[in-house]
Design a protein around this motif. Sequence first.
Motif, PDB file in Angstrom:
ATOM      1  N   SER A  26     -98.420 -70.664 -22.987  1.00 36.63           N
ATOM      2  CA  SER A  26    -100.012 -70.428 -22.472  1.00 36.63           C
ATOM      3  C   SER A  26    -100.100 -70.292 -21.154  1.00 36.63           C
ATOM      4  O   SER A  26    -101.233 -69.652 -20.590  1.00 36.63           O
ATOM      5  N   TRP A  27     -99.442 -70.916 -20.357  1.00 37.72           N
ATOM      6  CA  TRP A  27     -99.626 -70.854 -18.907  1.00 37.72           C
ATOM      7  C   TRP A  27     -98.378 -70.226 -18.253  1.00 37.72           C
ATOM      8  O   TRP A  27     -97.151 -70.075 -18.696  1.00 37.72           O
ATOM      9  N   PRO A  28     -98.548 -69.587 -16.882  1.00 37.54           N
ATOM     10  CA  PRO A  28     -97.303 -69.221 -16.291  1.00 37.54           C
ATOM     11  C   PRO A  28     -96.427 -70.388 -15.882  1.00 37.54           C
ATOM     12  O   PRO A  28     -96.942 -71.489 -15.815  1.00 37.54           O
ATOM     13  N   VAL A  29     -95.190 -70.176 -15.662  1.00 36.82           N
ATOM     14  CA  VAL A  29     -94.038 -71.188 -15.482  1.00 36.82           C
ATOM     15  C   VAL A  29     -94.678 -71.994 -14.310  1.00 36.82           C
ATOM     16  O   VAL A  29     -94.261 -73.102 -14.165  1.00 36.82           O
ATOM     17  N   GLY A  30     -95.056 -71.418 -13.220  1.00 39.11           N
ATOM     18  CA  GLY A  30     -95.454 -72.052 -11.973  1.00 39.11           C
ATOM     19  C   GLY A  30     -96.447 -73.082 -12.238  1.00 39.11           C
ATOM     20  O   GLY A  30     -96.389 -74.303 -11.613  1.00 39.11           O
ATOM     21  N   MET A  31     -97.292 -72.938 -13.349  1.00 36.57           N
ATOM     22  CA  MET A  31     -98.456 -74.162 -13.414  1.00 36.57           C
ATOM     23  C   MET A  31     -97.923 -75.049 -14.271  1.00 36.57           C
ATOM     24  O   MET A  31     -98.159 -76.211 -14.290  1.00 36.57           O
ATOM     25  N   ALA A  32     -97.091 -74.488 -15.142  1.00 38.17           N
ATOM     26  CA  ALA A  32     -96.553 -75.391 -16.348  1.00 38.17           C
ATOM     27  C   ALA A  32     -95.372 -76.357 -15.407  1.00 38.17           C
ATOM     28  O   ALA A  32     -95.472 -77.766 -16.090  1.00 38.17           O
ATOM     29  N   VAL A  33     -94.761 -75.922 -14.604  1.00 36.49           N
ATOM     30  CA  VAL A  33     -93.797 -76.606 -14.375  1.00 36.49           C
ATOM     31  C   VAL A  33     -94.286 -77.952 -13.487  1.00 36.49           C
ATOM     32  O   VAL A  33     -93.689 -79.242 -13.070  1.00 36.49           O
ATOM     33  N   ILE A  34     -95.628 -78.053 -12.924  1.00 36.55           N
ATOM     34  CA  ILE A  34     -96.220 -78.977 -12.415  1.00 36.55           C
ATOM     35  C   ILE A  34     -96.169 -80.111 -13.526  1.00 36.55           C
ATOM     36  O   ILE A  34     -96.147 -81.643 -13.012  1.00 36.55           O
ATOM     37  N   LYS A  35     -96.608 -80.080 -14.657  1.00 33.86           N
ATOM     38  CA  LYS A  35     -96.744 -81.145 -15.726  1.00 33.86           C
ATOM     39  C   LYS A  35     -95.390 -81.635 -15.921  1.00 33.86           C
ATOM     40  O   LYS A  35     -95.190 -82.951 -16.179  1.00 33.86           O
ATOM     41  N   LEU A  36     -94.100 -80.798 -16.004  1.00 27.47           N
ATOM     42  CA  LEU A  36     -92.740 -81.503 -16.066  1.00 27.47           C
ATOM     43  C   LEU A  36     -92.603 -82.227 -14.937  1.00 27.47           C
ATOM     44  O   LEU A  36     -92.004 -83.435 -15.031  1.00 27.47           O
ATOM     45  N   ILE A  37     -92.770 -81.857 -13.606  1.00 31.06           N
ATOM     46  CA  ILE A  37     -92.443 -82.628 -12.383  1.00 31.06           C
ATOM     47  C   ILE A  37     -93.053 -84.027 -12.438  1.00 31.06           C
ATOM     48  O   ILE A  37     -92.647 -85.179 -12.104  1.00 31.06           O
ATOM     49  N   VAL A  38     -94.594 -83.849 -12.926  1.00 31.57           N
ATOM     50  CA  VAL A  38     -95.422 -85.252 -12.679  1.00 31.57           C
ATOM     51  C   VAL A  38     -94.867 -86.053 -14.057  1.00 31.57           C
ATOM     52  O   VAL A  38     -94.875 -87.284 -13.754  1.00 31.57           O
ATOM     53  N   GLY A  39     -94.405 -85.478 -14.971  1.00 29.90           N
ATOM     54  CA  GLY A  39     -94.031 -86.397 -16.181  1.00 29.90           C
ATOM     55  C   GLY A  39     -92.847 -87.016 -15.793  1.00 29.90           C
ATOM     56  O   GLY A  39     -92.557 -88.003 -16.069  1.00 29.90           O
ATOM     57  N   TRP A  40     -91.785 -86.201 -15.088  1.00 25.37           N
ATOM     58  CA  TRP A  40     -90.639 -86.799 -14.678  1.00 25.37           C
ATOM     59  C   TRP A  40     -91.172 -87.919 -13.715  1.00 25.37           C
ATOM     60  O   TRP A  40     -90.197 -89.014 -13.537  1.00 25.37           O
ATOM     61  N   MET A  41     -91.799 -87.703 -12.697  1.00 20.60           N
ATOM     62  CA  MET A  41     -91.952 -88.835 -11.804  1.00 20.60           C
ATOM     63  C   MET A  41     -92.502 -89.911 -12.392  1.00 20.60           C
ATOM     64  O   MET A  41     -92.284 -91.194 -12.026  1.00 20.60           O
ATOM     65  N   ALA A  42     -93.632 -89.784 -13.329  1.00 24.75           N
ATOM     66  CA  ALA A  42     -93.838 -90.806 -14.129  1.00 24.75           C
ATOM     67  C   ALA A  42     -92.822 -91.621 -14.867  1.00 24.75           C
ATOM     68  O   ALA A  42     -92.877 -92.987 -14.744  1.00 24.75           O
ATOM     69  N   THR A  43     -91.897 -90.804 -15.480  1.00 20.87           N
ATOM     70  CA  THR A  43     -90.873 -91.589 -16.218  1.00 20.87           C
ATOM     71  C   THR A  43     -90.141 -92.239 -15.292  1.00 20.87           C
ATOM     72  O   THR A  43     -89.567 -93.317 -15.524  1.00 20.87           O
ATOM     73  N   THR A  44     -89.719 -91.670 -14.132  1.00 20.19           N
ATOM     74  CA  THR A  44     -88.794 -92.463 -13.245  1.00 20.19           C
ATOM     75  C   THR A  44     -89.607 -93.629 -12.690  1.00 20.19           C
ATOM     76  O   THR A  44     -88.748 -94.601 -12.513  1.00 20.19           O
ATOM     77  N   ALA A  45     -90.824 -93.571 -12.484  1.00 26.42           N
ATOM     78  CA  ALA A  45     -91.475 -94.767 -11.920  1.00 26.42           C
ATOM     79  C   ALA A  45     -91.163 -96.188 -12.709  1.00 26.42           C
ATOM     80  O   ALA A  45     -91.000 -97.240 -12.505  1.00 26.42           O
ATOM     81  N   ILE A  46     -91.743 -95.840 -13.995  1.00 25.74           N
ATOM     82  CA  ILE A  46     -91.555 -96.852 -14.992  1.00 25.74           C
ATOM     83  C   ILE A  46     -89.933 -97.049 -15.486  1.00 25.74           C
ATOM     84  O   ILE A  46     -89.897 -98.471 -15.632  1.00 25.74           O
ATOM     85  N   ALA A  47     -89.299 -96.369 -15.514  1.00 27.32           N
ATOM     86  CA  ALA A  47     -87.871 -96.470 -15.716  1.00 27.32           C
ATOM     87  C   ALA A  47     -87.116 -97.303 -14.531  1.00 27.32           C
ATOM     88  O   ALA A  47     -86.496 -98.395 -14.957  1.00 27.32           O
ATOM     89  N   ILE A  48     -87.513 -97.188 -13.421  1.00 22.79           N
ATOM     90  CA  ILE A  48     -86.886 -98.020 -12.253  1.00 22.79           C
ATOM     91  C   ILE A  48     -87.384 -99.261 -12.117  1.00 22.79           C
ATOM     92  O   ILE A  48     -86.808-100.556 -11.782  1.00 22.79           O
ATOM     93  N   THR A  49     -88.739 -99.605 -12.552  1.00 24.84           N
ATOM     94  CA  THR A  49     -89.439-100.987 -12.741  1.00 24.84           C
ATOM     95  C   THR A  49     -88.559-101.605 -13.647  1.00 24.84           C
ATOM     96  O   THR A  49     -88.254-102.821 -13.433  1.00 24.84           O
ATOM     97  N   SER A  50     -88.589-101.036 -14.738  1.00 26.22           N
ATOM     98  CA  SER A  50     -87.523-101.715 -15.833  1.00 26.22           C
ATOM     99  C   SER A  50     -86.386-101.852 -15.445  1.00 26.22           C
ATOM    100  O   SER A  50     -85.726-103.184 -16.036  1.00 26.22           O
ATOM    101  N   LEU A  51     -85.703-101.216 -14.837  1.00 21.10           N
ATOM    102  CA  LEU A  51     -84.226-101.490 -14.388  1.00 21.10           C
ATOM    103  C   LEU A  51     -84.178-102.726 -13.431  1.00 21.10           C
ATOM    104  O   LEU A  51     -83.176-103.507 -13.593  1.00 21.10           O
ATOM    105  N   ARG A  52     -85.081-102.991 -12.775  1.00 28.02           N
ATOM    106  CA  ARG A  52     -85.181-104.072 -11.755  1.00 28.02           C
ATOM    107  C   ARG A  52     -85.661-105.260 -12.601  1.00 28.02           C
ATOM    108  O   ARG A  52     -85.050-106.470 -12.326  1.00 28.02           O
ATOM    109  N   HIS A  53     -86.304-105.209 -13.661  1.00 32.37           N
ATOM    110  CA  HIS A  53     -86.890-106.515 -14.502  1.00 32.37           C
ATOM    111  C   HIS A  53     -86.212-106.726 -15.761  1.00 32.37           C
ATOM    112  O   HIS A  53     -86.356-107.635 -16.100  1.00 32.37           O
TER     113      HIS A  53
END
Length: 200
Positions: free
Chosen positions: A46-73
């Motif tokens: 539905s969207w150009p790749v340039g706009m859709a990639v924002i969702k991918l990057i933000v999603g991976w950032m969110a995943t990384t944040a909670i994964a690193i926290t779980s790694l520590r705890h």
Amino acid sequence: MQVLSTIAFIFITITSMVNLILREWRINAIALAFQYLAAFVLVTLSWPVGMAVIKLIVGWMATTAIAITSLRHRQNNPTTESVASLLFRGLAGLLVILVIFILAPRLQESIFPALDLVIVQGGLMLLGMSLMQLGTSADPYLNIISLLSLLAGFEIIHAALERSTLLTGMLAVVNLGLALAGVYFISQSDAEDGSKEKAP
């Protein structure tokens, strides 16, 4: 592109089932990352790749944040579950898949006639599976994963209905806010569990 979107939908179904059934934080984080990749593929319909990639990057950032926290705890806190609970969640996931396959074509014809069926199925699959996971877990980590999946399912369907740069930015902020809230609640939950174990 049809083959790629079908593969993405299959990935969404598999990763949603993995997150619903299993309770291992490493596997859940990997499944969530692949889920965002599959959602990105559906959004590019539905969207150009340039706009859709924002969702991918933000999603991976969110995943990384909670994964690193779980790694520590959580690295020294393995979870064990009975076969009955795994079987129950597996059957619940299969029920959600069955309902989605029955309802999605009718919803696509009556409510979303302009959308591809795979977009409706992918969005509803994430919505249904994440709601089921929210109802079967009290763990903050799994709850945040469920909320992120719920938001990803909404974004898949919404992206096909409207292209708004402002709303894309707002949803990115909401995703990152959920991840930060998840980091806080995971840390607090594990701190409370540690204090209970040390108490006489």
